[in-house]
Design a protein around this motif. Structure first.
Motif, PDB file in Angstrom:
ATOM      1  N   ILE A  63      12.022  17.037  -2.382  1.00 52.51           N
ATOM      2  CA  ILE A  63      11.907  16.465  -3.732  1.00 52.51           C
ATOM      3  C   ILE A  63      11.080  17.375  -4.634  1.00 52.51           C
ATOM      4  N   ALA A  64      10.005  17.952  -4.060  1.00 52.20           N
ATOM      5  CA  ALA A  64       9.151  18.841  -4.861  1.00 52.20           C
ATOM      6  C   ALA A  64       9.924  20.073  -5.315  1.00 52.20           C
ATOM      7  N   LEU A  65      10.734  20.633  -4.407  1.00 53.43           N
ATOM      8  CA  LEU A  65      11.523  21.810  -4.772  1.00 53.43           C
ATOM      9  C   LEU A  65      12.542  21.476  -5.854  1.00 53.43           C
ATOM     10  N   GLU A  66      13.193  20.313  -5.700  1.00 52.19           N
ATOM     11  CA  GLU A  66      14.162  19.909  -6.722  1.00 52.19           C
ATOM     12  C   GLU A  66      13.471  19.691  -8.071  1.00 52.19           C
ATOM     13  N   THR A  67      12.303  19.046  -8.025  1.00 46.74           N
ATOM     14  CA  THR A  67      11.563  18.806  -9.269  1.00 46.74           C
ATOM     15  C   THR A  67      11.109  20.114  -9.896  1.00 46.74           C
ATOM     16  N   GLU A  68      10.662  21.055  -9.040  1.00 45.81           N
ATOM     17  CA  GLU A  68      10.223  22.351  -9.556  1.00 45.81           C
ATOM     18  C   GLU A  68      11.376  23.098 -10.219  1.00 45.81           C
ATOM     19  N   GLN A 109      14.095  21.745 -11.558  1.00 38.00           N
ATOM     20  CA  GLN A 109      14.398  21.065 -12.818  1.00 38.00           C
ATOM     21  C   GLN A 109      13.365  21.411 -13.884  1.00 38.00           C
ATOM     22  N   GLY A 110      12.091  21.449 -13.467  1.00 35.72           N
ATOM     23  CA  GLY A 110      11.040  21.802 -14.419  1.00 35.72           C
ATOM     24  C   GLY A 110      11.211  23.221 -14.956  1.00 35.72           C
ATOM     25  N   ALA A 111      11.604  24.147 -14.055  1.00 36.96           N
ATOM     26  CA  ALA A 111      11.831  25.530 -14.496  1.00 36.96           C
ATOM     27  C   ALA A 111      12.971  25.605 -15.498  1.00 36.96           C
ATOM     28  N   ASP A 112      14.042  24.827 -15.250  1.00 38.33           N
ATOM     29  CA  ASP A 112      15.162  24.804 -16.201  1.00 38.33           C
ATOM     30  C   ASP A 112      14.719  24.268 -17.555  1.00 38.33           C
ATOM     31  N   ILE A 113      13.908  23.213 -17.522  1.00 37.22           N
ATOM     32  CA  ILE A 113      13.416  22.633 -18.779  1.00 37.22           C
ATOM     33  C   ILE A 113      12.544  23.633 -19.531  1.00 37.22           C
ATOM     34  N   LEU A 114      11.678  24.334 -18.788  1.00 33.97           N
ATOM     35  CA  LEU A 114      10.800  25.322 -19.421  1.00 33.97           C
ATOM     36  C   LEU A 114      11.606  26.463 -20.033  1.00 33.97           C
ATOM     37  N   ARG A 115      12.639  26.918 -19.313  1.00 31.34           N
ATOM     38  CA  ARG A 115      13.488  27.976 -19.869  1.00 31.34           C
ATOM     39  C   ARG A 115      14.181  27.498 -21.139  1.00 31.34           C
ATOM     40  N   SER A 116      14.638  26.245 -21.110  1.00 28.71           N
ATOM     41  CA  SER A 116      15.297  25.695 -22.294  1.00 28.71           C
ATOM     42  C   SER A 116      14.322  25.603 -23.467  1.00 28.71           C
ATOM     43  N   LEU A 117      13.090  25.176 -23.190  1.00 26.12           N
ATOM     44  CA  LEU A 117      12.093  25.067 -24.253  1.00 26.12           C
ATOM     45  C   LEU A 117      11.747  26.444 -24.826  1.00 26.12           C
ATOM     46  N   ARG A 118      11.651  27.449 -23.949  1.00 25.71           N
ATOM     47  CA  ARG A 118      11.370  28.797 -24.449  1.00 25.71           C
ATOM     48  C   ARG A 118      12.496  29.283 -25.344  1.00 25.71           C
ATOM     49  N   ARG A 142       0.831  -1.206   0.000  1.00 27.20           N
ATOM     50  CA  ARG A 142       0.000   0.000   0.000  1.00 27.20           C
ATOM     51  C   ARG A 142       0.864   1.255   0.000  1.00 27.20           C
ATOM     52  N   LYS A 143       1.953   1.233   0.797  1.00 29.61           N
ATOM     53  CA  LYS A 143       2.848   2.385   0.839  1.00 29.61           C
ATOM     54  C   LYS A 143       3.512   2.619  -0.514  1.00 29.61           C
ATOM     55  N   ALA A 144       3.936   1.528  -1.163  1.00 30.23           N
ATOM     56  CA  ALA A 144       4.587   1.659  -2.477  1.00 30.23           C
ATOM     57  C   ALA A 144       3.610   2.247  -3.496  1.00 30.23           C
ATOM     58  N   ALA A 145       2.351   1.817  -3.433  1.00 24.21           N
ATOM     59  CA  ALA A 145       1.351   2.357  -4.362  1.00 24.21           C
ATOM     60  C   ALA A 145       1.149   3.853  -4.137  1.00 24.21           C
ATOM     61  N   LEU A 146       1.132   4.272  -2.869  1.00 22.43           N
ATOM     62  CA  LEU A 146       0.956   5.690  -2.572  1.00 22.43           C
ATOM     63  C   LEU A 146       2.162   6.509  -3.022  1.00 22.43           C
ATOM     64  N   ARG A 147       3.370   5.929  -2.897  1.00 22.60           N
ATOM     65  CA  ARG A 147       4.558   6.644  -3.382  1.00 22.60           C
ATOM     66  C   ARG A 147       4.491   6.835  -4.900  1.00 22.60           C
ATOM     67  N   ARG A 148       4.039   5.799  -5.600  1.00 23.79           N
ATOM     68  CA  ARG A 148       3.907   5.924  -7.053  1.00 23.79           C
ATOM     69  C   ARG A 148       2.838   6.954  -7.420  1.00 23.79           C
ATOM     70  N   VAL A 149       1.779   7.005  -6.629  1.00 20.76           N
ATOM     71  CA  VAL A 149       0.731   8.006  -6.869  1.00 20.76           C
ATOM     72  C   VAL A 149       1.301   9.424  -6.721  1.00 20.76           C
ATOM     73  N   GLU A 150       2.118   9.647  -5.679  1.00 21.98           N
ATOM     74  CA  GLU A 150       2.717  10.971  -5.486  1.00 21.98           C
ATOM     75  C   GLU A 150       3.595  11.355  -6.671  1.00 21.98           C
ATOM     76  N   MET A 151       4.383  10.409  -7.174  1.00 14.54           N
ATOM     77  CA  MET A 151       5.244  10.685  -8.325  1.00 14.54           C
ATOM     78  C   MET A 151       4.410  11.017  -9.559  1.00 14.54           C
ATOM     79  N   GLU A 152       3.333  10.280  -9.771  1.00 14.14           N
ATOM     80  CA  GLU A 152       2.497  10.517 -10.940  1.00 14.14           C
ATOM     81  C   GLU A 152       1.717  11.821 -10.816  1.00 14.14           C
ATOM     82  N   LEU A 153       1.368  12.219  -9.594  1.00  7.88           N
ATOM     83  CA  LEU A 153       0.732  13.522  -9.391  1.00  7.88           C
ATOM     84  C   LEU A 153       1.679  14.651  -9.800  1.00  7.88           C
ATOM     85  N   ASP A 154       2.963  14.492  -9.469  1.00  6.31           N
ATOM     86  CA  ASP A 154       3.957  15.487  -9.898  1.00  6.31           C
ATOM     87  C   ASP A 154       4.057  15.534 -11.422  1.00  6.31           C
ATOM     88  N   GLU A 155       4.025  14.358 -12.062  1.00  3.83           N
ATOM     89  CA  GLU A 155       4.088  14.302 -13.526  1.00  3.83           C
ATOM     90  C   GLU A 155       2.845  14.971 -14.139  1.00  3.83           C
TER      91      GLU A 155
END
Length: 227
Positions: free
Chosen positions: A149-154, A156-165, A39-52
């Motif tokens: 983890i959320a801050l690190e992901t954010e 990284q996402g900002a860097d990707i968005l800047r690169s795409l722009r 159950r814990k593993a499923a919830l961890r995967r849910v959190e990752m997919e929510l970020d995606e």
């Protein structure tokens, strides 16, 4: 491959729907009915997919900026619906986490269970308090890890968005350069055609002058011969 804003928007929206379907399956499956680590593993995967899913919504918001104003309202409605789905599943995930925490607390041995020496559970409140404190500390530690983890992901996402722009601006500049080059080529082609036409005209005029001169010379010679 078509890279127009509407096509990219549709692609990100399709990815979002697939991720949301995966989240729904996990929340209705292992995250709800599973046991222990499953159950814990499923919830961890849910959190990752929510970020995606959150990232897909951000990409949709970027692409909508390039969509014409005439059709933009319908795409804005689709983003609004996606955000509503994301908020709903985040709340569901939070509720399942809370249920899991309560289940773990109640499952701890000796919590609230009377003994033969203390039939009314005199120490149950203290035991429950200690167990609750330990569970709270564990939850706080997990929350801090999730925030990190959320801050690190954010970031990284900002860097990707800047690169795409930046890439989009480069593509747009290249497109403008090609358009200017096409215009210059058309102008040069027109100029060359005019020059060629004038050259032929000059050749005709020159040939005519030569013919006239030859005729005049022949007339003069003819006149001298028969004088």
């Amino acid at each position: 491959m078509d890279s127009s804003p509407t096509t990219l928007f549709d692609s990100y929206e399709q990815d979002f729907k697939q991720i949301v379907q995966s989240i729904r399956d996990k929340l209705d499956g292992d995250a709800k009915d599973g046991q222990g680590e499953q159950r814990k593993a499923a919830l961890r995967r849910v959190e990752m997919e929510l970020d995606e899913a959150d990232e897909m919504v951000s990409q949709m918001e970027i692409e909508i900026q390039g969509i014409p104003q005439s059709i933009r309202p319908s795409y804005q409605s689709r983003i609004k619906a996606a955000k509503a789905d994301l908020t709903r599943y985040k709340k569901l995930s939070k509720d399942v986490h809370a249920q899991l925490s309560r289940a773990e607390l109640l499952a701890r041995p000796g919590v609230g269970t009377p003994t033969s020496d203390e039939p009314y559970g005199a120490t149950s409140d203290r035991t429950r308090l200690l167990a609750g404190t330990a569970l709270l500390e564990d939850g706080s530690r997990r929350l801090l890890d999730s925030q990190r983890i959320a801050l690190e992901t954010e970031e990284q996402g900002a860097d990707i968005l800047r690169s795409l722009r930046g890439q989009r601006e480069q593509i747009q500049n290249a497109r403008d350069t090609l358009q200017r080059a096409d215009t210059s080529i058309d102008r040069a082609s027109g100029t060359l055609k005019k020059m060629i036409r004038r050259m032929y005209q000059q050749r005709v005029v020159t040939a005519a002058i030569i013919v006239v001169l030859v005729v005049l010379i022949l007339i003069i010679l003819w006149a001298k011969l028969f004088r």
